[in-house]
Design a protein around this motif. Sequence first.
Motif, PDB file in Angstrom:
ATOM      1  N   ALA A   1       0.839  -1.201   0.000  1.00 40.05           N
ATOM      2  CA  ALA A   1       0.000   0.000   0.000  1.00 40.05           C
ATOM      3  C   ALA A   1       0.875   1.253   0.000  1.00 40.05           C
ATOM      4  N   SER A   2       1.976   1.178  -0.735  1.00 43.81           N
ATOM      5  CA  SER A   2       2.969   2.243  -0.889  1.00 43.81           C
ATOM      6  C   SER A   2       3.554   2.746   0.434  1.00 43.81           C
ATOM      7  N   VAL A   3       3.601   1.904   1.440  1.00 44.63           N
ATOM      8  CA  VAL A   3       4.351   2.247   2.651  1.00 44.63           C
ATOM      9  C   VAL A   3       5.319   1.119   2.984  1.00 44.63           C
TER      10      VAL A   3
ATOM     11  N   ASN B   1      -4.878  13.993   5.730  1.00 44.54           N
ATOM     12  CA  ASN B   1      -5.200  12.720   5.072  1.00 44.54           C
ATOM     13  C   ASN B   1      -4.021  11.756   5.096  1.00 44.54           C
ATOM     14  N   LEU B   2      -2.833  12.332   5.299  1.00 43.83           N
ATOM     15  CA  LEU B   2      -1.643  11.485   5.411  1.00 43.83           C
ATOM     16  C   LEU B   2      -1.819  10.444   6.508  1.00 43.83           C
TER      17      LEU B   2
ATOM     18  N   TYR C   1      -4.418   8.725   7.098  1.00 44.86           N
ATOM     19  CA  TYR C   1      -5.052   7.515   6.540  1.00 44.86           C
ATOM     20  C   TYR C   1      -4.169   6.816   5.515  1.00 44.86           C
ATOM     21  N   TRP C   2      -3.422   7.641   4.756  1.00 47.93           N
ATOM     22  CA  TRP C   2      -2.650   7.065   3.651  1.00 47.93           C
ATOM     23  C   TRP C   2      -1.285   6.536   4.069  1.00 47.93           C
ATOM     24  N   LYS C   3      -0.732   7.127   5.135  1.00 46.02           N
ATOM     25  CA  LYS C   3       0.615   6.710   5.529  1.00 46.02           C
ATOM     26  C   LYS C   3       0.662   6.109   6.936  1.00 46.02           C
TER      27      LYS C   3
ATOM     28  N   PRO D   1      -1.607   2.660   7.500  1.00 47.59           N
ATOM     29  CA  PRO D   1      -1.022   1.474   6.850  1.00 47.59           C
ATOM     30  C   PRO D   1       0.321   1.087   7.444  1.00 47.59           C
TER      31      PRO D   1
END
Lengths: 292, 165
Positions: free
Chosen positions: B28-30, B128-129, B131-133, B136
């Motif tokens: 998930a790009s992390v 929002n980071l 949730y995105w970073k 995950p």
Amino acid sequence: MTKKQKVIISLVLVVIFYFAFKIMVITSREETTVLPLGGVVREIIAPIQKGITWITASLNDVVVYFNDNRFLRQQNKEMAEKIVRLEEEVYSLKEQELENQRLLLLLEYKEEKTENYDLAMAKVIGRNHANWYETLLVNQGSKQGIWPGMVVVNHDGLIGRIINVTPNTAEVLLILDREGAVGARIFENRHTPGVVVGTSKSQYLQMIHLPHDLPIEPNQTVVTSGLSGVYPPGIRIGKVIEVLPEPGGLMKRATLKPFVDFFRLEEVLIIKKVKTPEEKIVSEEESVVENA
Amino acid sequence: MPYYVMMFLWGIVCLILQSTLFSQLMIASVKPDLLLILIIFNCFFQGPYKGCAFGFFLGLLEDLYLGSYIGMNALTKALTSLVGGWLLKGAFREKLLVPVLALFLGSIFNGTLIIFLGHIIGLNWDWNLFYWKVLPMAIYNTCLVPFIYSSFYHWVEQDIKQQSL
């Protein structure tokens, strides 16, 4: 840990955190330069990093290779299945096209002869029940109003007659069979009566018992005469390909090539009722008189 | 070998692995924050103050390696260890659930702090980071715990035994 020690530690922490924060703010400016210490860390780590990156990249290549391989095999399998499916589809479409063509011809014939005959269509479902007879089995029987003696044709010409029926099937004795004699005459000059029978060479017919002086030549067309009472007159049978004297010398015989391709029959028409014959029956006496 | 020398070497290994191997294993790009895992494990056994110091040190090493915003990781990792160390005082560390939960919450705390600090110094970072970073990464970190924790636990126990002999 005493209270004093705790206070000192907390103060030290606060001071350290403050300086850390300050440094962070300073180094966050756009024109950041790598601090000497940071440079050293990077320089030390770089070669190790390079090695590990190389190893992981190579491993990754191997993994990608196997993944690709699996993917390609899967794809290959799907493609092969698809090809088989499509080939089946093409085959079935071609089959349908051919059937359409055949049915169209039959339909045209049926419409053309609608004045003359009451025709029923039947599909060929079997062939040569017994080795001794040239027969066909079709999918129409007594339930559909088919009875022994009915004549079977298609758009090319005469095929034979029904010899027995069950409720849903009927057996057709082909004119190729030696038992299936047909009263016939030459179409071009109307008045050359004879009998057409099968030969041992199954794809040909022969017209026998022709007086030796009768005008018969290759390429003439032979049709049913209607004299036997079984076949209505005027149905095309075949073309004369050669005329030979019979062994006794008094009679001639002609070899005919039938118009119907008996080896590729798939649909046939059964004449259920003759409304008006295609031609008037010419009796033997008349023909002799006219010939003379 | 003394405990902290070993831990320092492990820190270097984590730093290298993070920039090499785990760049290939991004989900998930992390990628996971291996240093954070090491630091939180450390404050399990060493308490808040030593944990905080070690967190600060390794965070600073990471910052120096990265070259900008020096002190950001030092601060966040030190604070995470400090808070983690306090909360985990007397926790039952033989149970796998404890480090799993600690890692999950610690990662979220650490990530939130980073976003917060980024906001303070005027970085154009969106919440929002989180949730995105952050989320995950916290999940990724937590998933690695069962693979690492038991070896780490046995190693530390052995080390303590040897030192007490």
